[in-house]
Design an enzyme around this catalytic site. Structure first.
Site, PDB file in Angstrom:
ATOM      1  CG  ASN A 210      -0.246  -0.026   2.504  1.00 61.71           C
ATOM      2  OD1 ASN A 210       0.461   0.919   2.849  1.00 61.71           O
ATOM      3  ND2 ASN A 210      -0.386  -1.125   3.238  1.00 61.71           N
ATOM      4  CB  ILE A 307      -0.216  -6.114  14.911  1.00 62.58           C
ATOM      5  CG1 ILE A 307       0.239  -6.952  13.716  1.00 62.58           C
ATOM      6  CG2 ILE A 307       0.882  -5.978  15.953  1.00 62.58           C
ATOM      7  CD1 ILE A 307       1.264  -6.271  12.822  1.00 62.58           C
ATOM      8  CE  LYS A 341      -8.665  -2.516  14.277  1.00 66.61           C
ATOM      9  NZ  LYS A 341      -7.497  -2.793  13.451  1.00 66.61           N
TER      10      LYS A 341
HETATM   11  O1  C5P Z   1      -8.907  -2.138  10.954  1.00 67.90           O
HETATM   12  P1  C5P Z   1      -7.968  -1.155  10.361  1.00 67.90           P
HETATM   13  O2  C5P Z   1      -6.931  -1.769   9.473  1.00 67.90           O
HETATM   14  O3  C5P Z   1      -8.605   0.028   9.710  1.00 67.90           O
HETATM   15  O4  C5P Z   1      -7.217  -0.547  11.656  1.00 67.90           O
HETATM   16  C1  C5P Z   1      -6.172   0.317  11.556  1.00 67.90           C
HETATM   17  C2  C5P Z   1      -5.346   0.253  12.800  1.00 67.90           C
HETATM   18  O5  C5P Z   1      -5.076  -1.093  13.164  1.00 67.90           O
HETATM   19  C3  C5P Z   1      -3.992   0.893  12.610  1.00 67.90           C
HETATM   20  O6  C5P Z   1      -3.605   1.439  13.855  1.00 67.90           O
HETATM   21  C4  C5P Z   1      -3.105  -0.282  12.216  1.00 67.90           C
HETATM   22  O7  C5P Z   1      -1.757  -0.039  12.558  1.00 67.90           O
HETATM   23  C5  C5P Z   1      -3.706  -1.434  13.008  1.00 67.90           C
HETATM   24  N1  C5P Z   1      -3.643  -2.735  12.325  1.00 67.90           N
HETATM   25  C6  C5P Z   1      -2.836  -3.748  12.798  1.00 67.90           C
HETATM   26  N2  C5P Z   1      -2.824  -4.968  12.186  1.00 67.90           N
HETATM   27  C7  C5P Z   1      -3.597  -5.213  11.115  1.00 67.90           C
HETATM   28  C8  C5P Z   1      -4.422  -4.202  10.617  1.00 67.90           C
HETATM   29  C9  C5P Z   1      -4.426  -2.979  11.236  1.00 67.90           C
HETATM   30  O8  C5P Z   1      -2.106  -3.520  13.763  1.00 67.90           O
HETATM   31  N3  C5P Z   1      -3.553  -6.392  10.540  1.00 67.90           N
END
Ligand code: C5P
Length: 402
Positions: A210, A307, A341
């Site tokens: 991305n 994560i 979350k």
């Molecule tokens: O659910 P979404 O991807 O929109 O959430 C964004 C937040 O979650 C960001 O803080 C991103 O760093 C974290 N994130 C993560 N692991 C993932 C997806 C998102 O830590 N697989």
């Protein structure tokens, strides 16, 4: 009385073109209630005159180490003791080298040796000089000795080149100084962060990725470090160099990012997920480069671990902060994400518009936490990071108290 009032700043000006901005910085510091005395090196006087600083500060602008008149106004040891903070802006590559070697061959270098006050450098130089290994090693040595490094910024340079090495603007340096003296510092606090994008391999040469540049995460890591935190930054592939005083672990995939975070999360007080982690990865990574024999091709994707949600769901979770990039209903979706979350705070931004977002140097954010919100308007990512770091610190202390 706010903590910033009556703070005494010794402003060191060295010989770079950015010295013309130091007069504006002097005014900004004074307007914020700080007392300022100025020391100019010999080289600084090729760009700006002591009279400018004398007129603005209402005090002698010091230039000489061995001058009986200047020593009578305030001798160099008294000046070193007087300061609550020494701010060298601009700090040239030569000054940084002399400070790293412990020289005492002019007034400013001598004061840096003689003072017990913290010393902050605002580097300003040509981008190649900034990238030069000699400069990096010199700064590394100074940071290890406790020097603070504020900036530099990226952008157009006086020499016509573009890159990292511009002195931070006076407004940003003022913010650093205010954050330095602000209560609720993060001294002794361990921060773990993710930043950048992740790359999910399709074959040895291709990946799903991305557009995250990592700029926001790196700027926030620096701002949290400036508040006194020990910062570990787990970063996906970005073209940014490791900021001084920050441990940076470079990873490629979401799974590598997750393992790097999980082995370090124990004992961390604050976790900030800034990384744009790929939500899906190809189920299989081909061992050889895929040939374009077929007219169409289907990639099967599987979900990556979340994560941030995993860190927030731990038994005794750190203070957790997430980011939400949304194209519509930004605050509503962000708050839903924060709750689902289990986060303490979320920073929401609108993406997919011309202004701000992933690759831009500027952005606007809305911060949302339990029972509060703050809108941060469009500004540079480094200024935004300073505001955000201040708010994280405040909310972290509020949670720890309750
Ligand atoms: O659910 P979404 O991807 O929109 O959430 C964004 C937040 O979650 C960001 O803080 C991103 O760093 C974290 N994130 C993560 N692991 C993932 C997806 C998102 O830590 N697989």
């Amino acid at each position: 009385m706010s903590s910033i009032e009556s703070k005494k700043i010794l402003l060191g000006v060295t010989g770079g073109i950015a010295a013309y901005k130091s007069a504006v910085l002097l005014r900004a510091l004074q307007n914020a209630g700080m007392e300022v005395r100025v020391v100019l090196t010999q080289a600084a006087q090729a760009f700006v005159t002591p009279l400018t600083f004398q007129a603005l500060s209402g005090h002698t602008a010091y230039t000489e180490l061995l001058d009986s008149v200047q020593e009578a106004a305030m001798d160099h040891i008294s000046l070193a003791r007087w300061a609550d903070l020494v701010l060298v802006a601009p700090a040239t590559a030569d000054f940084i080298a002399r400070a790293a070697s412990g020289h005492a061959d002019d007034l400013l270098a001598t004061l840096c040796l003689a003072t017990r006050a913290p010393i902050a450098l605002a580097p300003a130089m040509n981008q190649q000089m900034w990238l030069n290994q000699a400069t990096r090693e010199n700064l590394e040595r100074l940071v290890k000795r406790g020097y603070l490094c504020w900036g530099p910024d990226d952008g157009a340079q006086a020499c016509g080149e573009t890159g990292s090495g511009r002195m931070l603007e006076p407004e940003a340096l003022l913010k650093h100084a205010q954050a330095h003296f602000a209560p609720g510092s993060l001294d002794g606090i361990n921060v773990l962060m993710t930043a950048g994008s992740t790359r999910e391999p399709i074959d040895p040469v291709r990946f799903v990725g991305n557009r995250s540049s990592g700029k926001m995460g790196f700027a926030l890591a620096e701002s949290l470090r400036d508040l006194g935190a020990s910062v570990i930054l787990v970063s996906g592939p970005v073209s940014l160099s490791t900021p001084f005083g920050i441990e940076c672990i470079r990873v490629e995939t979401a799974e590598q990012m997750r393992s790097s975070v999980l082995v370090r999360v124990e004992g961390c007080d604050i976790f900030v997920g800034v990384a744009a982690v790929a939500d899906y990865r190809p189920r299989h990574c081909a061992s050889e480069k895929i040939k374009k024999h077929k007219e169409t091709m289907t990639l099967e994707l599987v979900r990556n671990p979340d994560i941030l949600a995993e860190v927030a769901a731990r038994g005794r979770p750190p203070f957790t902060v997430g980011f939400a990039a949304e194209t519509e209903q930004v605050e509503t979706y962000a708050e839903t994400k924060r709750r689902s979350k289990g986060l303490d705070m979320i920073a929401a931004n609108r993406v997919g518009t011309d202004e701000g977002g992933f690759e831009s140097d500027s952005n606007a954010l809305v911060l949302i936490w339990q029972g509060g919100r703050e809108a941060l308007p469009m500004m540079t990512k480094s200024l935004l990071a300073q505001h955000l770091a201040g708010r994280i610190s405040e909310r972290y202390h509020a949670r720890t108290r309750s």
